[in-house]
Motif scaffolding. Structure first.
Motif, PDB file in Angstrom:
ATOM      1  N   GLY A  30       0.712  -1.399   0.113  1.00 52.95           N
ATOM      2  CA  GLY A  30       0.014  -0.059   0.102  1.00 52.95           C
ATOM      3  C   GLY A  30       0.827   1.262  -0.127  1.00 52.95           C
ATOM      4  N   LEU A  31       2.080   1.224  -0.201  1.00 49.26           N
ATOM      5  CA  LEU A  31       2.993   2.325  -0.331  1.00 49.26           C
ATOM      6  C   LEU A  31       2.760   3.100  -1.808  1.00 49.26           C
ATOM      7  CD1 LEU A  31       6.208   0.757   1.305  1.00 49.26           C
ATOM      8  CD2 LEU A  31       4.737   2.239   2.362  1.00 49.26           C
ATOM      9  N   HIS A  32       2.608   2.348  -2.539  1.00 52.78           N
ATOM     10  CA  HIS A  32       2.022   2.908  -3.832  1.00 52.78           C
ATOM     11  C   HIS A  32       0.839   2.609  -4.352  1.00 52.78           C
ATOM     12  CE1 HIS A  32       5.832   4.663  -4.633  1.00 52.78           C
ATOM     13  NE2 HIS A  32       6.535   3.580  -5.237  1.00 52.78           N
ATOM     14  N   THR A  33       0.064   3.122  -4.959  1.00 47.94           N
ATOM     15  CA  THR A  33      -1.346   2.855  -5.659  1.00 47.94           C
ATOM     16  C   THR A  33      -1.096   2.160  -7.227  1.00 47.94           C
ATOM     17  OG1 THR A  33      -1.888   4.769  -4.469  1.00 47.94           O
ATOM     18  CG2 THR A  33      -3.647   3.717  -5.818  1.00 47.94           C
ATOM     19  N   ALA A  34      -1.948   1.245  -7.364  1.00 53.62           N
ATOM     20  CA  ALA A  34      -1.812   0.531  -8.727  1.00 53.62           C
ATOM     21  C   ALA A  34      -2.976   1.219  -9.482  1.00 53.62           C
ATOM     22  CB  ALA A  34      -2.288  -1.034  -8.762  1.00 53.62           C
ATOM     23  N   ASP A  35      -2.646   1.653 -10.694  1.00 46.33           N
ATOM     24  CA  ASP A  35      -3.648   2.038 -11.517  1.00 46.33           C
ATOM     25  C   ASP A  35      -4.916   1.333 -11.976  1.00 46.33           C
ATOM     26  OD1 ASP A  35      -1.863   4.396 -12.215  1.00 46.33           O
ATOM     27  OD2 ASP A  35      -0.937   3.378 -13.864  1.00 46.33           O
ATOM     28  N   SER A  36      -4.583  -0.244 -11.858  1.00 49.86           N
ATOM     29  CA  SER A  36      -5.856  -1.186 -11.605  1.00 49.86           C
ATOM     30  C   SER A  36      -5.180  -2.389 -11.413  1.00 49.86           C
ATOM     31  CB  SER A  36      -6.300  -1.137 -13.256  1.00 49.86           C
ATOM     32  OG  SER A  36      -5.316  -1.736 -14.138  1.00 49.86           O
ATOM     33  N   GLY A  37      -6.004  -3.290 -11.277  1.00 55.25           N
ATOM     34  CA  GLY A  37      -5.603  -4.600 -10.613  1.00 55.25           C
ATOM     35  C   GLY A  37      -5.728  -4.824  -9.011  1.00 55.25           C
ATOM     36  N   ARG A  38      -5.455  -5.852  -8.557  1.00 57.45           N
ATOM     37  CA  ARG A  38      -5.477  -5.791  -7.080  1.00 57.45           C
ATOM     38  C   ARG A  38      -4.491  -6.461  -6.560  1.00 57.45           C
ATOM     39  NH1 ARG A  38      -8.926 -10.064  -8.874  1.00 57.45           N
ATOM     40  NH2 ARG A  38      -8.405 -12.120  -7.918  1.00 57.45           N
ATOM     41  N   ALA A  39      -4.148  -6.172  -5.203  1.00 57.09           N
ATOM     42  CA  ALA A  39      -2.999  -6.957  -4.479  1.00 57.09           C
ATOM     43  C   ALA A  39      -3.511  -7.226  -3.216  1.00 57.09           C
ATOM     44  CB  ALA A  39      -1.752  -5.951  -4.258  1.00 57.09           C
ATOM     45  N   LEU A  40      -3.628  -8.532  -2.760  1.00 53.27           N
ATOM     46  CA  LEU A  40      -4.357  -9.131  -1.535  1.00 53.27           C
ATOM     47  C   LEU A  40      -3.343  -9.724  -0.658  1.00 53.27           C
ATOM     48  CD1 LEU A  40      -7.622 -10.329  -3.190  1.00 53.27           C
ATOM     49  CD2 LEU A  40      -7.107  -8.042  -2.079  1.00 53.27           C
ATOM     50  N   VAL A  41      -3.629  -9.652   0.760  1.00 51.98           N
ATOM     51  CA  VAL A  41      -2.765 -10.482   1.786  1.00 51.98           C
ATOM     52  C   VAL A  41      -3.760 -11.088   2.556  1.00 51.98           C
ATOM     53  CG1 VAL A  41      -1.078 -10.512   3.479  1.00 51.98           C
ATOM     54  CG2 VAL A  41      -0.929  -8.782   1.756  1.00 51.98           C
ATOM     55  N   GLY A  42      -3.857 -12.554   2.449  1.00 54.84           N
ATOM     56  CA  GLY A  42      -4.888 -13.419   3.130  1.00 54.84           C
ATOM     57  C   GLY A  42      -6.370 -12.657   2.432  1.00 54.84           C
ATOM     58  N   GLY A  43      -6.181 -12.235   1.248  1.00 54.69           N
ATOM     59  CA  GLY A  43      -7.689 -12.141   0.873  1.00 54.69           C
ATOM     60  C   GLY A  43      -7.996 -10.600   1.040  1.00 54.69           C
ATOM     61  N   ARG A  44      -7.332  -9.875   1.625  1.00 53.40           N
ATOM     62  CA  ARG A  44      -7.688  -8.443   1.699  1.00 53.40           C
ATOM     63  C   ARG A  44      -6.540  -7.534   1.460  1.00 53.40           C
ATOM     64  NH1 ARG A  44     -10.491  -7.316   7.444  1.00 53.40           N
ATOM     65  NH2 ARG A  44     -10.753  -5.590   6.063  1.00 53.40           N
ATOM     66  N   PRO A  45      -6.836  -6.235   1.095  1.00 56.08           N
ATOM     67  CA  PRO A  45      -5.851  -5.240   0.734  1.00 56.08           C
ATOM     68  C   PRO A  45      -4.994  -5.019   2.006  1.00 56.08           C
ATOM     69  CG  PRO A  45      -7.856  -4.588  -0.178  1.00 56.08           C
ATOM     70  CD  PRO A  45      -8.173  -5.815   0.647  1.00 56.08           C
ATOM     71  N   TYR A  46      -3.863  -4.939   1.983  1.00 58.27           N
ATOM     72  CA  TYR A  46      -2.816  -4.878   2.955  1.00 58.27           C
ATOM     73  C   TYR A  46      -3.209  -3.684   3.937  1.00 58.27           C
ATOM     74  CZ  TYR A  46       1.466  -3.938   5.829  1.00 58.27           C
ATOM     75  OH  TYR A  46       2.559  -3.867   6.845  1.00 58.27           O
ATOM     76  N   ARG A  47      -3.707  -2.548   3.576  1.00 55.00           N
ATOM     77  CA  ARG A  47      -4.055  -1.549   4.014  1.00 55.00           C
ATOM     78  C   ARG A  47      -5.314  -1.636   4.970  1.00 55.00           C
ATOM     79  NH1 ARG A  47      -1.888   4.066   2.316  1.00 55.00           N
ATOM     80  NH2 ARG A  47       0.168   4.004   3.468  1.00 55.00           N
ATOM     81  N   SER A  48      -6.311  -2.457   4.570  1.00 54.14           N
ATOM     82  CA  SER A  48      -7.548  -2.703   5.296  1.00 54.14           C
ATOM     83  C   SER A  48      -7.448  -3.660   6.290  1.00 54.14           C
ATOM     84  CB  SER A  48      -8.673  -3.231   4.271  1.00 54.14           C
ATOM     85  OG  SER A  48      -8.433  -4.562   3.973  1.00 54.14           O
TER      86      SER A  48
END
Ligand code: ADP
Ligand code: ADP
Length: 220
Positions: free
Chosen positions: A51-69
């Motif tokens: 979550g240090l950079h934001t993607a223009d599109s697509g997803r990045a998940l840790v254990g099914g959730r965005p790191y920042r959430s």
């Protein structure tokens, strides 16, 4: 669940496409190598996962959730990015004590991680005198403080002496053997050979191959 999953990540910096549909999964109990030349998009991918950079599109998940959430993200994923700035006059142990306190962890845990990464006596010396390899060990200790089930390391072999490299290869195998997801980047396939369960080979912001090192060599 500690799976790290990125799917269809795209990221542009001006006219440069840093990521062009990056997709792969790093699963628990495995060392996933993330290999490609400088500029291939490895660091950008890891920074987006955190979550240090934001993607223009697509997803990045840790254990099914965005790191920042995640409520306590450091308890899910520990990361070692390029050696962060250390206060030269403070000891390695002091840096860790400060981080532990900010995470509500005790001194006992600091002693444990210091032992784990092989910094026991050096941890009481000022960080200003640390070699790059020792700085990497300290960063790894910091990433492991909260005992996360997933660990991510960006070029951790850089600047390590041969003994450190041998140690780190074994250590990453041990972490995976404990059931952790281990994602480790390198621009050198040889650093991952014999250590990674599979390698995600990237170039120009996308995955070129994703298989075991043995299969990659056999196919070449
Ligand atoms: P790697 O980690 O594989 O060496 P990077 O993710 O650092 O690759 O870089 C991927 C591409 O994106 C490169 O062309 C790099 O120059 C560019 N890039 C990365 N971060 C930035 C940034 N903040 N601003 C502009 N270009 C960037
Ligand atoms: P984002 O927009 O994803 O948050 P930034 O534009 O804030 O990323 O860039 C992060 C940092 O990377 C900046 O300090 C920038 O100066 C630096 N940077 C610029 N160009 C490059 C490059 N080619 N490769 C790597 N890092 C770069």
């Amino acid at each position: 669940d500690a799976t790290i999953e990125v799917a269809g990540l795209r990221k542009r910096y001006g006219s440069t496409a840093a990521l062009d549909g990056m997709s792969f999964t790093a699963e628990p109990g495995r060392v996933t190598g993330f290999v490609g030349p400088n500029g291939a998009g490895k660091s950008t991918t890891m920074r987006i996962i955190l979550g240090l950079h934001t993607a223009d599109s697509g997803r990045a998940l840790v254990g099914g959730r965005p790191y920042r959430s995640l409520r306590s993200p450091l308890r899910y994923l520990g990361a070692l990015l390029d050696a962060s700035a250390l206060h030269p006059a403070r000891t390695g142990r002091n840096h860790l004590l400060w981080l532990a306190r900010s995470q509500g962890l005790g001194r006992g845990r600091v002693d444990e991680v210091v032992e784990l990464v092989g910094l026991a006596s050096a941890s009481r010396r000022p960080a200003g005198g640390y070699s790059l390899g020792m700085q990497q060990r300290l960063g790894l200790a910091a990433a492991l403080l909260a005992d996360p089930p997933a660990i991510m390391l960006d070029e951790p072999f850089n600047g390590m002496d041969p003994e450190g490299i041998v140690w780190l290869r074994r250590f990453l195998r041990t972490l995976a053997g404990q059931g952790r997801a281990v994602l480790v980047s390198s621009h050198l396939m040889g650093e991952l050979q014999g250590m990674a369960d599979h390698v995600v080979v990237v170039g120009r912001g996308r995955v070129i191959a994703d298989s075991s090192v043995a299969d990659l060599i056999a196919a070449a």
